[in-house]
Design a protein around this motif. Structure first.
Motif, PDB file in Angstrom:
ATOM      1  N   UNK A  77       0.889  -1.306  -0.305  1.00 44.61           N
ATOM      2  CA  UNK A  77       0.033   0.008   0.073  1.00 44.61           C
ATOM      3  C   UNK A  77       0.903   1.250   0.047  1.00 44.61           C
ATOM      4  N   UNK A  78       2.016   1.434   1.007  1.00 48.00           N
ATOM      5  CA  UNK A  78       2.768   2.496   0.774  1.00 48.00           C
ATOM      6  C   UNK A  78       3.553   2.656  -0.694  1.00 48.00           C
ATOM      7  N   UNK A  79       4.006   1.601  -1.292  1.00 48.84           N
ATOM      8  CA  UNK A  79       4.316   1.616  -2.496  1.00 48.84           C
ATOM      9  C   UNK A  79       3.393   2.538  -3.441  1.00 48.84           C
ATOM     10  N   UNK A  80       2.353   2.040  -3.427  1.00 50.61           N
ATOM     11  CA  UNK A  80       1.159   1.973  -4.481  1.00 50.61           C
ATOM     12  C   UNK A  80       0.709   3.583  -3.866  1.00 50.61           C
ATOM     13  N   UNK A  81       0.676   4.147  -2.889  1.00 44.39           N
ATOM     14  CA  UNK A  81       0.217   5.396  -2.552  1.00 44.39           C
ATOM     15  C   UNK A  81       1.083   6.352  -1.679  1.00 44.39           C
ATOM     16  N   UNK A  82       2.132   6.536  -2.186  1.00 48.69           N
ATOM     17  CA  UNK A  82       3.082   7.319  -1.451  1.00 48.69           C
ATOM     18  C   UNK A  82       2.651   8.781  -0.893  1.00 48.69           C
ATOM     19  N   UNK A  83       1.745   9.123  -1.602  1.00 51.10           N
ATOM     20  CA  UNK A  83       1.142  10.538  -1.027  1.00 51.10           C
ATOM     21  C   UNK A  83       0.369  10.258   0.401  1.00 51.10           C
ATOM     22  N   UNK A  84      -0.263   9.300   0.575  1.00 55.06           N
ATOM     23  CA  UNK A  84      -0.938   8.758   1.848  1.00 55.06           C
ATOM     24  C   UNK A  84       0.283   8.285   3.005  1.00 55.06           C
ATOM     25  N   UNK A  85       0.963   7.377   2.468  1.00 59.68           N
ATOM     26  CA  UNK A  85       1.995   6.621   3.175  1.00 59.68           C
ATOM     27  C   UNK A  85       3.502   6.815   2.758  1.00 59.68           C
ATOM     28  N   UNK A  86       4.131   8.311   2.617  1.00 60.50           N
ATOM     29  CA  UNK A  86       5.479   8.172   2.400  1.00 60.50           C
ATOM     30  C   UNK A  86       6.367   7.273   3.159  1.00 60.50           C
ATOM     31  N   UNK A  87       7.305   6.513   2.430  1.00 53.70           N
ATOM     32  CA  UNK A  87       8.150   5.592   3.099  1.00 53.70           C
ATOM     33  C   UNK A  87       9.168   6.103   3.985  1.00 53.70           C
ATOM     34  N   UNK A  88       9.302   7.491   3.547  1.00 50.12           N
ATOM     35  CA  UNK A  88      10.384   8.074   4.659  1.00 50.12           C
ATOM     36  C   UNK A  88       9.858   8.768   5.861  1.00 50.12           C
ATOM     37  N   UNK A  89       8.373   8.445   6.195  1.00 49.69           N
ATOM     38  CA  UNK A  89       7.581   8.760   7.316  1.00 49.69           C
ATOM     39  C   UNK A  89       6.955   7.522   7.976  1.00 49.69           C
ATOM     40  N   UNK A  90       6.952   6.453   7.413  1.00 51.88           N
ATOM     41  CA  UNK A  90       6.166   5.279   7.891  1.00 51.88           C
ATOM     42  C   UNK A  90       7.245   4.000   7.708  1.00 51.88           C
ATOM     43  N   UNK A  91       7.003   3.175   8.800  1.00 54.34           N
ATOM     44  CA  UNK A  91       7.790   1.768   8.549  1.00 54.34           C
ATOM     45  C   UNK A  91       6.925   0.921   9.358  1.00 54.34           C
ATOM     46  N   UNK A  92       7.651  -0.608   9.324  1.00 55.63           N
ATOM     47  CA  UNK A  92       6.668  -1.561  10.024  1.00 55.63           C
ATOM     48  C   UNK A  92       6.315  -1.479  11.507  1.00 55.63           C
ATOM     49  N   UNK A  93       7.165  -0.150  12.256  1.00 51.60           N
ATOM     50  CA  UNK A  93       6.864   0.159  13.403  1.00 51.60           C
ATOM     51  C   UNK A  93       5.655   0.650  13.702  1.00 51.60           C
ATOM     52  N   UNK A  94       5.173   1.569  12.445  1.00 51.18           N
ATOM     53  CA  UNK A  94       4.189   2.249  12.845  1.00 51.18           C
ATOM     54  C   UNK A  94       2.746   1.177  12.611  1.00 51.18           C
ATOM     55  N   UNK A  95       2.612   0.239  11.887  1.00 48.15           N
ATOM     56  CA  UNK A  95       1.821  -0.671  11.553  1.00 48.15           C
ATOM     57  C   UNK A  95       1.656  -1.486  12.868  1.00 48.15           C
ATOM     58  N   UNK A  96       2.889  -2.000  13.390  1.00 50.43           N
ATOM     59  CA  UNK A  96       2.965  -2.749  14.701  1.00 50.43           C
ATOM     60  C   UNK A  96       2.118  -1.862  15.619  1.00 50.43           C
ATOM     61  N   UNK A  97       2.422  -0.580  15.886  1.00 48.40           N
ATOM     62  CA  UNK A  97       1.474   0.238  16.807  1.00 48.40           C
ATOM     63  C   UNK A  97       0.190   0.236  16.593  1.00 48.40           C
ATOM     64  N   UNK A  98      -0.321   0.455  15.606  1.00 48.25           N
ATOM     65  CA  UNK A  98      -1.572   0.311  14.955  1.00 48.25           C
ATOM     66  C   UNK A  98      -2.285  -0.973  15.337  1.00 48.25           C
ATOM     67  N   UNK A  99      -1.563  -2.053  15.195  1.00 48.78           N
ATOM     68  CA  UNK A  99      -2.225  -3.208  15.449  1.00 48.78           C
ATOM     69  C   UNK A  99      -2.410  -3.364  16.959  1.00 48.78           C
TER      70      UNK A  99
END
Length: 455
Positions: A177-199
């Motif tokens: 999703x990050x690769x497909x929609x960088x305007x929503x989820x820029x890879x320089x601002x999100x990582x696996x840690x953010x999704x771990x937090x959300x889960x």
């Protein structure tokens, strides 16, 4: 699921001279106690959106600001303030979610949380998001040294499964999703840690409700701060109620409540292993104890296919779950496990009697003895998988050494597991002795109930 409980000491007081609250996770908080800055902002936000706060006070926990009668509403939150799949689909993510229509509800909520946190103060839910923890005390966040203290426990096994699933989900879903929609989820601002937090936020703080016939997971600002009472036996859907007329979620007190008393709910009749894995705390004195434990059919068994088909086709044994309900219970063994092992140990001459295994009946006396012997041997083998014995754990307690909350939690969980295993061995030995003294002509009920009197 409901929220993380407040931090408290985790081990019995006598050996370590710790100061303990009663055996639940919350402690009373005065309504005049200073409110943390983030929580004060949340209160102001709730008030600005029409939420009445005159009956509650926010501090580390939520407490009653005034006396409340049993069944009385303490706090009501409009559904429009919650985070759920519908709020996600009405947000900036609407075009993304329309294109990614195969995403599951929990995956939509994870993306919703990560994106709204990325927005910062521009998010409608910013005051709520600021009150969420940055990290958690669940074992998936523990250091390698801390996690080693859980070796051999089901908590360790399930945490390793969670870690593997997190990597798999990030690789196949969220990173894509990050690769497909960088305007929503820029890879320089999100990582696996953010999704771990959300889960982690969802698994520890979300409620399940039914709205317009649809089951929804919701994050409910304010109500998510109400904590767990291990002594409370009121179903969650009776304490947190969705009202279709007012389109709101409300908490109702389960007993007459004085001003300043903490407001509580029950997450469920959960063991400390479940509480630690999902919420990051344990409760001293928790009587909900059990271990999910299973045996497999040996591949070398000439009747492997037949036995597997029998187990798979019966609702009692079709799923070997690790849901913290427990199949080893100390004073008992679940019928699910007993039926499974009866089929595993069934001799070819006993196949015609296989249905007895699913009816709480003996296949044969010899089969039942093999069942007990197999389970005793398996329990003893599991006791060897821990880093130390129960006696060594007891000796550690007696030393009175200072331990971090996480190490205290690990110690309590592994000691409880060992006690359940030892008690289960004692129970199985009693059942085995009971069968040995019964005559072949006797009708043996199953499982043996009053074995002490019988012996």
């Amino acid at each position: 699921m409901p929220p993380l409980g407040a931090q408290s000491p985790l081990l019995p007081t006598a050996p370590m001279a710790l100061t303990m609250p009663p055996p639940h996770i919350v402690a009373a908080v005065s309504p005049i106690e200073a409110v943390p800055a983030g929580v004060a902002d949340l209160q102001n936000w709730l008030h600005a959106h029409g939420v009445e706060l005159d009956r509650v006070a926010f501090g580390p926990n939520v407490v009653a600001a005034t006396p409340l009668a049993k069944g009385e509403r303490s706090l009501s939150i409009p559904f429009q303030l919650t985070m759920n799949v519908h709020s996600a689909r009405a947000s900036d993510l609407a075009p993304l979610l329309a294109r990614e229509s195969t995403l599951l509800h929990n995956e939509v909520l994870v993306l919703h949380l990560v994106y709204e946190r990325l927005k910062g103060e521009a998010s409608f839910w910013a005051p709520f998001l600021r009150t969420l923890p940055e990290t958690f005390d669940t074992p998936i966040y523990w250091s390698q040294e801390e996690f080693h203290e859980l070796k051999g426990t089901n908590v360790a096994m399930l945490t390793n499964v969670q870690r593997q699933q997190l990597v798999a989900d990030y690789t196949t879903i969220y990173h894509r999703i990050c690769l497909r929609y960088p305007s929503f989820f820029p890879l320089d601002r999100v990582s696996i840690a953010d999704f771990k937090w959300a889960l982690s936020v969802l698994s520890s703080r979300a409620f399940g409700i039914t709205k317009d016939g649809e089951y929804l997971q919701v994050l409910c600002p304010g109500l998510d701060r109400i904590t767990h009472d291990v002594n409370l036996h009121v179903p969650l859907d009776e304490a947190i109620v969705f009202d279709a007329a007012s389109q709101s979620l409300s908490h109702h007190v389960h007993e007459d409540t004085t001003a300043g008393a903490p407001l509580t709910i029950s997450y469920g009749p959960y063991s400390n292993a479940k509480l630690l894995t999902s919420y990051g705390f344990v409760v001293p004195g928790n009587l909900n104890c059990g271990i999910d434990f299973w045996l497999d059919i040996p591949r070398s068994d000439r009747y492997f296919r037949l036995k597997k088909a029998l187990l798979d086709s019966n609702a009692l044994t079709a799923a070997q779950t690790y849901d913290f309900d427990g199949t080893l219970l100390g004073s008992s063994v679940s019928e699910r496990l007993l039926a499974t092992v009866r089929i595993i140990r069934m001799h070819e001459t006993e196949i015609d009697a296989h249905n007895n295994a699913f009816r709480s009946q003996l296949i044969s006396r010899s089969n039942e003895m093999l069942v007990y012997d197999s389970l005793i041997a398996a329990c003893r083998q599991k006791l060897q998988s821990y880093t130390c014995t129960l006696k060594q754990d007891d000796a550690l307690l007696l030393q009175g050494l200072p331990l971090s909350p996480r190490l205290q939690a690990a110690l309590l969980v592994r000691m409880e597991e060992k006690r359940v295993l030892n008690e289960t061995i004692d129970t199985l030995n009693l059942w085995s002795n009971y069968l040995m003294v019964k005559q072949d002509t006797d009708v043996v009920g199953y499982p043996p109930h009053d074995v002490t009197m019988a012996l």
